[in-house]
Every structure is written in C-alpha cells, then in structure tokens.
Design an enzyme around this catalytic site. Structure first.
Site, short mmCIF file in Angstrom:
data_model
loop_
_atom_site.label_atom_id
_atom_site.label_comp_id
_atom_site.label_asym_id
_atom_site.label_seq_id
_atom_site.Cartn_x
_atom_site.Cartn_y
_atom_site.Cartn_z
N HIS A 116 2.62 0.66 -3.96
CA HIS A 116 1.25 0.29 -4.34
C HIS A 116 1.04 -1.19 -3.99
CE1 HIS A 116 -2.52 0.53 -6.47
NE2 HIS A 116 -2.23 -0.61 -7.05
N SER A 129 4.41 -3.23 -5.02
CA SER A 129 5.38 -2.69 -5.96
C SER A 129 5.80 -1.29 -5.53
CB SER A 129 4.75 -2.56 -7.36
OG SER A 129 4.17 -3.78 -7.79
C1 GAR Z 1 -0.53 0.67 2.04
O1 GAR Z 1 -0.97 -0.65 1.91
C2 GAR Z 1 -0.15 1.25 0.69
O2 GAR Z 1 0.47 0.32 -0.16
C3 GAR Z 1 -1.48 1.67 0.17
O3 GAR Z 1 -2.17 2.20 1.27
C4 GAR Z 1 -1.69 1.58 2.46
C5 GAR Z 1 -1.23 2.67 3.41
O4 GAR Z 1 -0.93 2.13 4.66
N1 GAR Z 1 -1.35 2.63 -0.88
C6 GAR Z 1 -2.21 2.77 -1.88
O5 GAR Z 1 -3.22 2.10 -2.00
C7 GAR Z 1 -1.85 3.85 -2.86
N2 GAR Z 1 -2.81 3.89 -3.93
P1 GAR Z 1 0.01 2.94 5.66
O6 GAR Z 1 -0.59 4.33 5.82
O7 GAR Z 1 -0.06 2.17 6.94
O8 GAR Z 1 1.39 2.98 5.08
#
Ligand code: GAR
Length: 189
Positions: free
Chosen positions: A108, A135
C-alpha cells in the site's frame, strides 16, 4: 521455493519486480501464476513475457464472493501457497481472506496506518506531511489493515505533486516488496 500467486489490476510494475527478484538462484519463492480482474491489464503481457502463466477474467456481472471463488479455485489448482496483491484494486471477500489466513500480503502506498484507501499521496501532501512511503502488510478483512511487516519512507519535497511523489515512492515499493515477500516466504518454510 514457496509457490506464489500475484493478483494485479493494472500496469503490474510491482508484480514485475517480484518476478525479477524470484529469478535469483537463492530466491525462497517462485511466482507460479499472475491473476487479474482486468482482462487487458498491462501487467499481463509482462508476466507472459517472463514465462509466468496468467489468468484473467472481468469481475463484472459477478457477486464479489462468486468472483473471488474463481480466483481461489485457480490459485489452488496452481498449488499456490502465498498470495501477493500488487495493485489489485478490488476488495477481497471475507470468505476468500478466511481461506488464506496469514497467507496474503499487500503493498500500500502510504505509511500505514496513515491514509488507507485511495489518493494516498495527495492526502499526505495536503496534510503537510514531511514524509510519505509505502507499507507491506498481511491482509485481514478490514481494508488496508492487518499487521505491517515492512515500511520504506520517502521525504516529501517542496513542489511535489501526487504524481512526482508517487514516482519516488514506487521505486521504494519495488525494493521493499521483493525483500518483504522473500523474508515472509522464508518464515513460512
Ligand atoms: C502501487 O503504487 C501500489 O502500491 C498501489 O497501486 C500501485 C500499483 O502499481 N496499490 C494500491 O493503491 C492498493 N490499494 P503497479 O501495478 O505498477 O504495481
């Protein structure tokens, strides 16, 4: 190695970093499936290129528990032992989580318990925080709750926008998640 299934909804950069790290000879985990609730999620092509089998199906038209039962069946058919959420933008049903107690991790983009939910970076900037971060936590039925197992901190700079801050936090996410997943997998064994 512990058999890991990764759930994604989008571009899959965290998933890609977890798959990359799993290629090390001494990795305690192996990614055996990438699953998505978005049929054209960008990360699916990355997984395929890395040789990881994918499963994708839209959740539209299904009740949450019904859709989650499909994911559960696919994970169990692949003998998955540990689930990693990586930008999976859907709440999981309590039934699903109960079936994987202590075996689902999530990343997160905030310093939990601050800023659960969406728009974490905009909220940190609006609050005048000096730091933001990310986190990794064990998933429990409450959204973005559950024991935090690893965190990384990033200074908020004057003039930061949610986008510029997200870019710097993402670099830390990729490192943090790979390390935290490996540590957790080692302890499961
Ligand atoms: C990441 O920043 C992750 O931490 C966030 O979405 C993005 C996904 O990027 N997750 C959340 O907000 C979960 N509630 P990615 O598809 O490139 O890994």
């Amino acid at each position: 190695p512990v058999r890991v299934g990764i759930l994604i909804s989008g571009r899959g950069s965290n998933m890609a970093s977890l798959v990359d790290a799993s290629m090390a000879a001494d990795s305690p985990y192996r990614v055996v499936r990438v699953l998505s609730n978005v049929e054209d999620a960008g990360g699916l092509a990355i997984a395929t290129a890395a040789g990881v089998p994918i499963w994708a199906r839209s959740h539209k038209g299904l009740k949450r528990a019904e859709f989650d039962a499909l994911i559960d069946a696919e994970l169990r058919a692949a003998d998955v032992e540990l689930v990693a959420l990586a930008g999976y933008m859907r709440l999981l049903s309590p039934e699903f989580i109960a079936g994987w107690e202590g075996r689902i991790l999530n990343i997160h983009p905030s310093l939990l318990p601050l800023y659960k939910g969406l728009d974490t970076h905009a909220r940190a900037i609006a609050a005048g925080d000096a730091e933001a971060g990310c986190s990794v936590h064990v998933v429990t039925p409450e959204l973005d709750d559950g024991p935090v197992i690893a965190q990384a901190r990033v200074a908020i700079r004057p003039g930061d926008t949610p986008g510029s801050l997200a870019d710097r936090v993402l670099v830390e996410e990729h490192k943090l998640y790979a390390t935290a997943l490996a540590d957790y997998a080692r302890r499961l064994r």
